[in-house]
Design a protein around this motif. Structure first.
Motif, PDB file in Angstrom:
ATOM      1  N   ASN A  90       0.814  -1.217   0.000  1.00  0.00           N
ATOM      2  CA  ASN A  90       0.000   0.000   0.000  1.00  0.00           C
ATOM      3  C   ASN A  90       0.848   1.268   0.000  1.00  0.00           C
ATOM      4  O   ASN A  90       0.340   2.380   0.157  1.00  0.00           O
ATOM      5  N   GLY A  91       2.170   1.085  -0.164  1.00  0.00           N
ATOM      6  CA  GLY A  91       3.077   2.213  -0.227  1.00  0.00           C
ATOM      7  C   GLY A  91       3.642   2.659   1.104  1.00  0.00           C
ATOM      8  O   GLY A  91       4.549   3.493   1.159  1.00  0.00           O
ATOM      9  N   HIS A  92       3.121   2.094   2.202  1.00  0.00           N
ATOM     10  CA  HIS A  92       3.595   2.495   3.530  1.00  0.00           C
ATOM     11  C   HIS A  92       5.030   2.007   3.750  1.00  0.00           C
ATOM     12  O   HIS A  92       5.391   0.901   3.347  1.00  0.00           O
ATOM     13  N   GLN A  93       5.824   2.853   4.395  1.00  0.00           N
ATOM     14  CA  GLN A  93       7.231   2.546   4.647  1.00  0.00           C
ATOM     15  C   GLN A  93       7.481   2.394   6.143  1.00  0.00           C
ATOM     16  O   GLN A  93       7.055   3.220   6.944  1.00  0.00           O
ATOM     17  N   ILE A  94       8.194   1.316   6.523  1.00  0.00           N
ATOM     18  CA  ILE A  94       8.504   1.049   7.936  1.00  0.00           C
ATOM     19  C   ILE A  94      10.018   0.876   8.074  1.00  0.00           C
ATOM     20  O   ILE A  94      10.637   0.131   7.295  1.00  0.00           O
ATOM     21  N   ILE A  95      10.593   1.544   9.049  1.00  0.00           N
ATOM     22  CA  ILE A  95      12.026   1.434   9.320  1.00  0.00           C
ATOM     23  C   ILE A  95      12.209   0.679  10.635  1.00  0.00           C
ATOM     24  O   ILE A  95      11.504   0.928  11.616  1.00  0.00           O
ATOM     25  N   SER A  96      13.155  -0.270  10.667  1.00  0.00           N
ATOM     26  CA  SER A  96      13.360  -1.052  11.894  1.00  0.00           C
ATOM     27  C   SER A  96      14.821  -1.464  12.048  1.00  0.00           C
ATOM     28  O   SER A  96      15.583  -1.488  11.077  1.00  0.00           O
ATOM     29  N   LYS A  97      15.171  -1.802  13.271  1.00  0.00           N
ATOM     30  CA  LYS A  97      16.504  -2.340  13.561  1.00  0.00           C
ATOM     31  C   LYS A  97      16.577  -3.840  13.287  1.00  0.00           C
ATOM     32  O   LYS A  97      17.641  -4.386  13.030  1.00  0.00           O
ATOM     33  N   LEU A  98      15.426  -4.516  13.387  1.00  0.00           N
ATOM     34  CA  LEU A  98      15.402  -5.974  13.248  1.00  0.00           C
ATOM     35  C   LEU A  98      14.116  -6.411  12.559  1.00  0.00           C
ATOM     36  O   LEU A  98      13.041  -5.879  12.843  1.00  0.00           O
ATOM     37  N   MET A  99      14.235  -7.372  11.658  1.00  0.00           N
ATOM     38  CA  MET A  99      13.079  -8.015  11.047  1.00  0.00           C
ATOM     39  C   MET A  99      13.014  -9.457  11.545  1.00  0.00           C
ATOM     40  O   MET A  99      14.048 -10.110  11.694  1.00  0.00           O
ATOM     41  N   VAL A 100      11.795  -9.936  11.773  1.00  0.00           N
ATOM     42  CA  VAL A 100      11.596 -11.333  12.170  1.00  0.00           C
ATOM     43  C   VAL A 100      10.691 -12.004  11.143  1.00  0.00           C
ATOM     44  O   VAL A 100       9.585 -11.519  10.875  1.00  0.00           O
ATOM     45  N   ALA A 101      11.171 -13.096  10.576  1.00  0.00           N
ATOM     46  CA  ALA A 101      10.369 -13.880   9.640  1.00  0.00           C
ATOM     47  C   ALA A 101       9.525 -14.859  10.442  1.00  0.00           C
ATOM     48  O   ALA A 101      10.042 -15.814  11.015  1.00  0.00           O
ATOM     49  N   ALA A 102       8.215 -14.593  10.490  1.00  0.00           N
ATOM     50  CA  ALA A 102       7.271 -15.471  11.184  1.00  0.00           C
ATOM     51  C   ALA A 102       6.159 -15.865  10.225  1.00  0.00           C
ATOM     52  O   ALA A 102       5.049 -16.179  10.647  1.00  0.00           O
ATOM     53  N   ASP A 103       6.481 -15.835   8.927  1.00  0.00           N
ATOM     54  CA  ASP A 103       5.471 -16.059   7.895  1.00  0.00           C
ATOM     55  C   ASP A 103       5.461 -17.484   7.357  1.00  0.00           C
ATOM     56  O   ASP A 103       5.028 -17.741   6.237  1.00  0.00           O
ATOM     57  N   ALA A 155      15.906 -12.473  11.904  1.00  0.00           N
ATOM     58  CA  ALA A 155      15.813 -13.719  12.667  1.00  0.00           C
ATOM     59  C   ALA A 155      14.598 -14.495  12.186  1.00  0.00           C
ATOM     60  O   ALA A 155      13.582 -13.905  11.792  1.00  0.00           O
ATOM     61  N   LEU A 156      14.705 -15.822  12.198  1.00  0.00           N
ATOM     62  CA  LEU A 156      13.606 -16.702  11.787  1.00  0.00           C
ATOM     63  C   LEU A 156      13.045 -17.407  13.008  1.00  0.00           C
ATOM     64  O   LEU A 156      13.801 -17.857  13.884  1.00  0.00           O
ATOM     65  N   VAL A 157      11.712 -17.532  13.060  1.00  0.00           N
ATOM     66  CA  VAL A 157      11.065 -18.258  14.154  1.00  0.00           C
ATOM     67  C   VAL A 157       9.985 -19.171  13.579  1.00  0.00           C
ATOM     68  O   VAL A 157       9.460 -18.948  12.491  1.00  0.00           O
ATOM     69  N   GLY A 158       9.637 -20.202  14.361  1.00  0.00           N
ATOM     70  CA  GLY A 158       8.534 -21.084  13.980  1.00  0.00           C
ATOM     71  C   GLY A 158       8.774 -21.813  12.679  1.00  0.00           C
ATOM     72  O   GLY A 158       9.898 -22.244  12.388  1.00  0.00           O
ATOM     73  N   ASN A 159       7.725 -21.954  11.871  1.00  0.00           N
ATOM     74  CA  ASN A 159       7.822 -22.721  10.631  1.00  0.00           C
ATOM     75  C   ASN A 159       8.733 -22.088   9.603  1.00  0.00           C
ATOM     76  O   ASN A 159       9.159 -22.757   8.655  1.00  0.00           O
ATOM     77  N   ALA A 160       9.036 -20.807   9.740  1.00  0.00           N
ATOM     78  CA  ALA A 160      10.009 -20.186   8.849  1.00  0.00           C
ATOM     79  C   ALA A 160      11.403 -20.752   9.103  1.00  0.00           C
ATOM     80  O   ALA A 160      12.231 -20.850   8.196  1.00  0.00           O
ATOM     81  N   PHE A 175       4.522 -26.736  16.640  1.00  0.00           N
ATOM     82  CA  PHE A 175       4.263 -25.410  17.189  1.00  0.00           C
ATOM     83  C   PHE A 175       4.928 -25.219  18.546  1.00  0.00           C
ATOM     84  O   PHE A 175       5.390 -24.118  18.864  1.00  0.00           O
ATOM     85  N   ASN A 176       4.986 -26.263  19.359  1.00  0.00           N
ATOM     86  CA  ASN A 176       5.656 -26.148  20.652  1.00  0.00           C
ATOM     87  C   ASN A 176       7.123 -25.763  20.475  1.00  0.00           C
ATOM     88  O   ASN A 176       7.658 -24.955  21.239  1.00  0.00           O
ATOM     89  N   LEU A 177       7.771 -26.318  19.452  1.00  0.00           N
ATOM     90  CA  LEU A 177       9.154 -25.958  19.158  1.00  0.00           C
ATOM     91  C   LEU A 177       9.229 -24.495  18.722  1.00  0.00           C
ATOM     92  O   LEU A 177      10.106 -23.751  19.169  1.00  0.00           O
ATOM     93  N   GLY A 178       8.312 -24.074  17.847  1.00  0.00           N
ATOM     94  CA  GLY A 178       8.301 -22.697  17.392  1.00  0.00           C
ATOM     95  C   GLY A 178       8.039 -21.708  18.515  1.00  0.00           C
ATOM     96  O   GLY A 178       8.602 -20.601  18.538  1.00  0.00           O
ATOM     97  N   LEU A 179       7.197 -22.092  19.467  1.00  0.00           N
ATOM     98  CA  LEU A 179       6.921 -21.213  20.602  1.00  0.00           C
ATOM     99  C   LEU A 179       8.161 -21.035  21.468  1.00  0.00           C
ATOM    100  O   LEU A 179       8.404 -19.953  22.016  1.00  0.00           O
ATOM    101  N   ARG A 180       8.967 -22.069  21.556  1.00  0.00           N
ATOM    102  CA  ARG A 180      10.218 -21.937  22.309  1.00  0.00           C
ATOM    103  C   ARG A 180      11.181 -20.985  21.582  1.00  0.00           C
ATOM    104  O   ARG A 180      11.951 -20.271  22.231  1.00  0.00           O
ATOM    105  N   ASP A 181      11.133 -20.962  20.247  1.00  0.00           N
ATOM    106  CA  ASP A 181      11.892 -19.947  19.496  1.00  0.00           C
ATOM    107  C   ASP A 181      11.475 -18.554  19.946  1.00  0.00           C
ATOM    108  O   ASP A 181      12.305 -17.677  20.200  1.00  0.00           O
ATOM    109  N   ILE A 182      10.153 -18.348  20.033  1.00  0.00           N
ATOM    110  CA  ILE A 182       9.605 -17.046  20.391  1.00  0.00           C
ATOM    111  C   ILE A 182      10.052 -16.631  21.789  1.00  0.00           C
ATOM    112  O   ILE A 182      10.464 -15.479  22.013  1.00  0.00           O
ATOM    113  N   VAL A 183       9.959 -17.539  22.739  1.00  0.00           N
ATOM    114  CA  VAL A 183      10.305 -17.227  24.130  1.00  0.00           C
ATOM    115  C   VAL A 183      11.766 -16.802  24.234  1.00  0.00           C
ATOM    116  O   VAL A 183      12.102 -15.783  24.863  1.00  0.00           O
ATOM    117  N   VAL A 184      12.655 -17.569  23.607  1.00  0.00           N
ATOM    118  CA  VAL A 184      14.091 -17.263  23.683  1.00  0.00           C
ATOM    119  C   VAL A 184      14.405 -15.947  22.985  1.00  0.00           C
ATOM    120  O   VAL A 184      15.113 -15.090  23.529  1.00  0.00           O
TER     121      VAL A 184
END
Length: 396
Positions: free
Chosen positions: A153-166, A286-291, A303-312
């Motif tokens: 949609n043209g919106h721009q976001i600036i960040s220090k870190l991206m997380v692939a959770a897709d 960083a990648l988490v979960g099924n990514a 999913f339990n493994l992916g949730l542990r990615d999230i917690v850490v």
């Protein structure tokens, strides 16, 4: 500082909530999700959306309670009070009952289509989380000190870190050069809601058949959820079966533990693969979960493994934030990858090993499987070891 999470399914949304709680508003969080959950209609869900469930361990459930998700979970979760493990045409069975270990439950089954909508309602109340939905990545600019993402949609976001959770074949990770190891199990999972003559009473079943595992999990309103793994060679034939034929064949394999199978909902077919990212980090990514890794549904560990990615990852990001360290710095991301390696490796190895063990028709392995179930059935020590494995929750 700011972070972008691409993927607003269970993994991404929970990561956003966990970071919001731990950082107490000191971290700007942007969540990007392609599909809006608000078009979901619970009354029509069986006709429009494929049913999806996950099995949560008690430890995983407790982690979600800590980020104030009790009310959401209670509205779309069903407790597992007993697990029965067996092998097709073999006499020995293993029964694991929560009450035998002074527990109220062994785990929970979460219905994802309902959960996601409630989760988004909860997210919109968080002032530190900005949700872009529906939205997709259009362009990614990776700089030395930050990332710039431009949405469709043209919106721009600036960040220090991206997380692939897709999820599997992550668009974000792929665009950042991540490669995956892939293994085709040559199996297909059939999933559906089923109705049975006898209520489940919180009982879950895992049966190892000659072609793959069959799991039946308890869900709300006395429905059960079927995950039946068959060989790819069978898929063509099974997909042509009418409902009555399918019910009859399922009854023959599963048996009469829940009485007669009264109805089978719409059936969905999914090819089964093991995927594992060659690296779970990249420059400010960083990648988490099924990514990061996608597992076979046997034993319900994905999913339990992916949730542990999230917690850490959440804890490491929070620690870096309050130490005034750049959250996208390589040292921070490398700490995350090192902390997750052993758990990821161990869980993938066990899951993959179970698939290969119970899909093999070699006589010595058939004998070994039967003896294994026999010894676990009669050995208090081995049964407790199995229960501890099911209930265990370690993120290191």
């Amino acid at each position: 500082m700011s972070i972008i999470i691409n993927g607003g399914g269970m993994t991404g949304a929970i990561l956003a909530l966990m970071l919001s709680k731990l950082t107490k508003g000191d971290l700007e969080i942007s969540l990007i999700e392609q599909h809006s959950p608000y078009c979901y209609d619970t009354k029509l869900s069986s006709n429009i959306y494929p049913p999806h469930v996950i099995a949560l361990s008690r430890g995983a459930y407790s982690e979600l309670i800590r980020i104030n998700m009790a009310s959401i979970l209670s509205s779309c979760s069903t407790v597992i009070k007993q697990v029965e493990i067996s092998e097709y045409h073999r006499l020995h069975k293993i029964f694991i009952n929560a009450q035998d270990y002074q527990l109220s439950e062994l785990g929970y089954v979460i219905e994802l289509n309902i959960f996601k909508k409630k989760l988004f309602d909860f997210l919109h109340k968080k002032s530190t989380v900005t949700v872009y939905c529906p939205a997709t990545l259009q362009k990614i600019k990776r700089g030395k000190k930050n990332n710039i993402i431009i949405l469709n949609n043209g919106h721009q976001i600036i960040s220090k870190l991206m997380v692939a959770a897709d999820g599997t074949d992550s668009t974000l990770a792929s665009n950042c050069g991540i490669k995956w190891f892939r293994w085709n199990y040559q199996q297909t999972a059939i999933v559906s809601k089923i109705t049975t003559e006898i209520p489940h009473f919180g009982r879950a079943f895992e049966k190892f058949t000659e072609h793959g595992p069959l799991a039946i999990l308890p869900i709300a309103n006395d429905f059960s959820f079927l995950i039946w793994c068959i060989s790819d060679k069978q898929k063509k034939e099974v997909s042509t079966w009418k409902k009555d034929k399918f019910s009859q064949e399922l009854q023959n394999v599963f048996g009469w533990k829940l009485g007669k199978i009264l109805d089978v909902g719409k059936r969905y077919f999914y090819d089964l693969w093991l995927t594992r990212a060659n690296s779970h980090i990249s420059h400010r990514l960083a990648l988490v979960g099924n990514a990061a890794q996608s597992l076979h549904p046997i034993a319900g560990q994905g999913f339990n493994l992916g949730l542990r990615d999230i917690v850490v990852l959440s804890k490491i990001i929070t620690q870096a934030l309050y130490q005034n360290v750049d959250i996208g710095d390589y040292s921070v991301l490398n700490t995350y990858q090192k902390h997750r390696y052993l758990d990821q490796y161990r869980t993938i190895t066990i899951t993959d090993g179970l698939v290969r063990l119970f899909s093999n028709h070699c006589l010595p392995l058939i004998i070994a499987r039967s003896m294994g179930l026999f010894f676990v059935h009669y050995s208090t020590f081995l049964r407790r070891l199995l229960v501890n494995t099911i209930l265990n929750w370690k993120t290191d």
